[in-house]
Each structure stands twice: as C-alpha cells, then as structure tokens.
Write a protein that holds these residues in place. Sequence first.
Motif, PDB file in Angstrom:
ATOM      1  N   TRP A 160     -41.836  56.521  12.498  1.00 13.53           N
ATOM      2  CA  TRP A 160     -41.229  57.384  11.492  1.00 13.53           C
ATOM      3  C   TRP A 160     -39.718  57.491  11.668  1.00 13.53           C
ATOM      4  O   TRP A 160     -39.206  57.433  12.790  1.00 13.53           O
ATOM      5  N   HIS A 161     -39.030  57.717  10.542  1.00 15.80           N
ATOM      6  CA  HIS A 161     -37.647  58.170  10.623  1.00 15.80           C
ATOM      7  C   HIS A 161     -37.679  59.609  11.121  1.00 15.80           C
ATOM      8  O   HIS A 161     -38.500  60.408  10.660  1.00 15.80           O
ATOM      9  N   PRO A 162     -36.815  59.970  12.087  1.00 14.64           N
ATOM     10  CA  PRO A 162     -36.874  61.326  12.658  1.00 14.64           C
ATOM     11  C   PRO A 162     -36.558  62.435  11.667  1.00 14.64           C
ATOM     12  O   PRO A 162     -36.875  63.601  11.924  1.00 14.64           O
TER      13      PRO A 162
ATOM     14  N   SER B  73     -33.274  63.701   2.184  1.00 12.72           N
ATOM     15  CA  SER B  73     -33.830  63.429   0.866  1.00 12.72           C
ATOM     16  C   SER B  73     -35.197  64.087   0.676  1.00 12.72           C
ATOM     17  O   SER B  73     -35.658  64.271  -0.450  1.00 12.72           O
ATOM     18  N   GLY B  74     -35.856  64.426   1.781  1.00  9.30           N
ATOM     19  CA  GLY B  74     -37.158  65.065   1.683  1.00  9.30           C
ATOM     20  C   GLY B  74     -38.320  64.106   1.749  1.00  9.30           C
ATOM     21  O   GLY B  74     -39.452  64.515   2.000  1.00  9.30           O
ATOM     22  N   GLU B  75     -38.079  62.819   1.508  1.00 11.86           N
ATOM     23  CA  GLU B  75     -39.153  61.830   1.588  1.00 11.86           C
ATOM     24  C   GLU B  75     -39.204  61.222   2.980  1.00 11.86           C
ATOM     25  O   GLU B  75     -38.224  60.660   3.460  1.00 11.86           O
ATOM     26  N   GLU B  76     -40.335  61.353   3.634  1.00  8.16           N
ATOM     27  CA  GLU B  76     -40.484  60.771   4.965  1.00  8.16           C
ATOM     28  C   GLU B  76     -40.723  59.274   4.837  1.00  8.16           C
ATOM     29  O   GLU B  76     -41.469  58.817   3.968  1.00  8.16           O
ATOM     30  N   THR B  77     -40.102  58.513   5.714  1.00  9.60           N
ATOM     31  CA  THR B  77     -40.202  57.057   5.679  1.00  9.60           C
ATOM     32  C   THR B  77     -40.537  56.537   7.065  1.00  9.60           C
ATOM     33  O   THR B  77     -40.321  57.216   8.075  1.00  9.60           O
ATOM     34  N   PHE B  78     -41.067  55.307   7.109  1.00  9.76           N
ATOM     35  CA  PHE B  78     -41.343  54.683   8.397  1.00  9.76           C
ATOM     36  C   PHE B  78     -40.991  53.209   8.352  1.00  9.76           C
ATOM     37  O   PHE B  78     -40.866  52.599   7.279  1.00  9.76           O
ATOM     38  N   VAL B  79     -40.810  52.635   9.534  1.00  2.00           N
ATOM     39  CA  VAL B  79     -40.364  51.251   9.669  1.00  2.00           C
ATOM     40  C   VAL B  79     -41.350  50.488  10.531  1.00  2.00           C
ATOM     41  O   VAL B  79     -41.974  51.035  11.447  1.00  2.00           O
ATOM     42  N   VAL B  80     -41.493  49.192  10.225  1.00  2.00           N
ATOM     43  CA  VAL B  80     -42.397  48.335  10.994  1.00  2.00           C
ATOM     44  C   VAL B  80     -41.917  46.890  10.865  1.00  2.00           C
ATOM     45  O   VAL B  80     -41.280  46.524   9.878  1.00  2.00           O
ATOM     46  N   GLY B  81     -42.212  46.082  11.877  1.00  2.36           N
ATOM     47  CA  GLY B  81     -41.892  44.661  11.817  1.00  2.36           C
ATOM     48  C   GLY B  81     -42.816  43.928  10.864  1.00  2.36           C
ATOM     49  O   GLY B  81     -43.762  44.502  10.309  1.00  2.36           O
ATOM     50  N   SER B  82     -42.568  42.640  10.694  1.00  3.14           N
ATOM     51  CA  SER B  82     -43.346  41.857   9.738  1.00  3.14           C
ATOM     52  C   SER B  82     -43.479  40.419  10.224  1.00  3.14           C
ATOM     53  O   SER B  82     -42.581  39.892  10.893  1.00  3.14           O
TER      54      SER B  82
ATOM     55  N   PHE C 106     -35.745  53.866  13.986  1.00  2.88           N
ATOM     56  CA  PHE C 106     -34.526  54.356  13.354  1.00  2.88           C
ATOM     57  C   PHE C 106     -33.629  54.989  14.409  1.00  2.88           C
ATOM     58  O   PHE C 106     -34.104  55.472  15.439  1.00  2.88           O
ATOM     59  N   HIS C 107     -32.326  55.004  14.126  1.00  2.00           N
ATOM     60  CA  HIS C 107     -31.401  55.752  14.969  1.00  2.00           C
ATOM     61  C   HIS C 107     -31.807  57.222  14.932  1.00  2.00           C
ATOM     62  O   HIS C 107     -32.028  57.790  13.858  1.00  2.00           O
ATOM     63  N   PRO C 108     -31.929  57.880  16.090  1.00  2.00           N
ATOM     64  CA  PRO C 108     -32.491  59.236  16.112  1.00  2.00           C
ATOM     65  C   PRO C 108     -31.541  60.346  15.707  1.00  2.00           C
ATOM     66  O   PRO C 108     -31.995  61.458  15.427  1.00  2.00           O
ATOM     67  N   ASN C 109     -30.238  60.078  15.646  1.00  7.40           N
ATOM     68  CA  ASN C 109     -29.278  61.170  15.487  1.00  7.40           C
ATOM     69  C   ASN C 109     -28.402  61.044  14.250  1.00  7.40           C
ATOM     70  O   ASN C 109     -27.277  61.505  14.230  1.00  7.40           O
TER      71      ASN C 109
END
Length: 208
Positions: free
Chosen positions: A146-148, A152-161, A196-199
Amino acid sequence: SNSGGDSKCLFVATSTGNVAHLDLRKRKSLSYNLKVSDKKINTVNLHPDGNILAVAGNEPIVKLWDVRKFGSNMESEPTSFQNIGRSVNSAFFSPSGSSLLTTTQLDTLDLLGDAHLKSGLIKKPTHRIRHNNKTGRWLSTFMARWHPGLDSGEETFVVGSMQQPRTIEIFSGTSGKLLRGIRGEALTAVASRCCFHPNTNELIVVGG
C-alpha cells in the motif's frame, strides 16, 4: 509489523509457523511466542486498530487473529480466514484499515473489504485481480504494498509485473483497477519488491 503503531513493540514471524511479540521496553522483551501455522509464515501485519493480526505464508489460507486473546497458552482460534488454495506471498491492511490486500500463488491480488470485522470463513474477496505472480525460482516473490497515505482519499497499492516491457503497476485499492503502469529504459529487469516512499504525498515508487 509494529504493534499498534508503537515502534517499541514488534510482531515477528518464523519459518516454522510461530508469531512472537517483542516489547523492547522490557528487560525480558519476549511477551509470547506462539504457533499459528503449520508452515513458514511470509508476513504478519497488524490492523491500525491494534487488535487484528493478518498472517500469511506457505499454508493455502490467510488467517486473522485477535491479539487480545494471545497469551502464554495458545487456545484461541482465528477470528476469520480466507481459503486460497495456494500459498500466500503476503497480506497487508490498508492505512485506513478498510481493506486487506493479499498476493497469492493462485495468480491473484485479492482485496477483502473490512476483513477485520468478519468472522469465520470469508467466502470471496471484494475484488479479485488476475495477476501473474509466478516469478520463478530465481526471483523474490511479488508482495503488493500500500501507499502509506494520499491526500486524494483513494488508497492505492503497487506491485511488480512479469510483463514485457518491464513494468511496475499501481492499482486502485477501492476499485481494483489498474491506474498506471510505470515503464522506462532504466527498468530492465523484473521489480519483484516495490514500495512507495513513506514520507511524501507524491507517487514516488522504488522497485528492485
């Protein structure tokens, strides 16, 4: 996973299926060390409310435990669970706690809405994203993260492919839809682990 946001307390897992709680403020820092799985645990993650712990690993099931029932003698059962059918790379609660994100060897990314409030068998995820998670023998497994937190209010997440050309993917945690595929000349290999960058509120992604 840190314990309820307290950086002095940690949950750690073992390759033999145990979960331990460490309180670094105490001389005897080990609070308990309990068997919760018959196989290796890959991730443990505590819900933001500090009560529900998600455990995922080589068992074909994701288990959610109420840590308030943990003690020196393990007699409690999981509050809820999801049968996957294959091993589970990871399970992480979103920053708001509204979704549990699992990366599985069934080649899925599952979003389970309000999993921490469920009891018993969770029959189906809120959203199931088909995703090739077969990284092979020589690469680390994918673990969607997850993005920490975004304003914007929309939670997003990242993954490799595993796609060609090489890509890092960002998904919506609300709809499960692909928002963006990051590609470029510098991305020459599969990015097995991404975060994601945490800060910062910016979409700064690191993969490798």
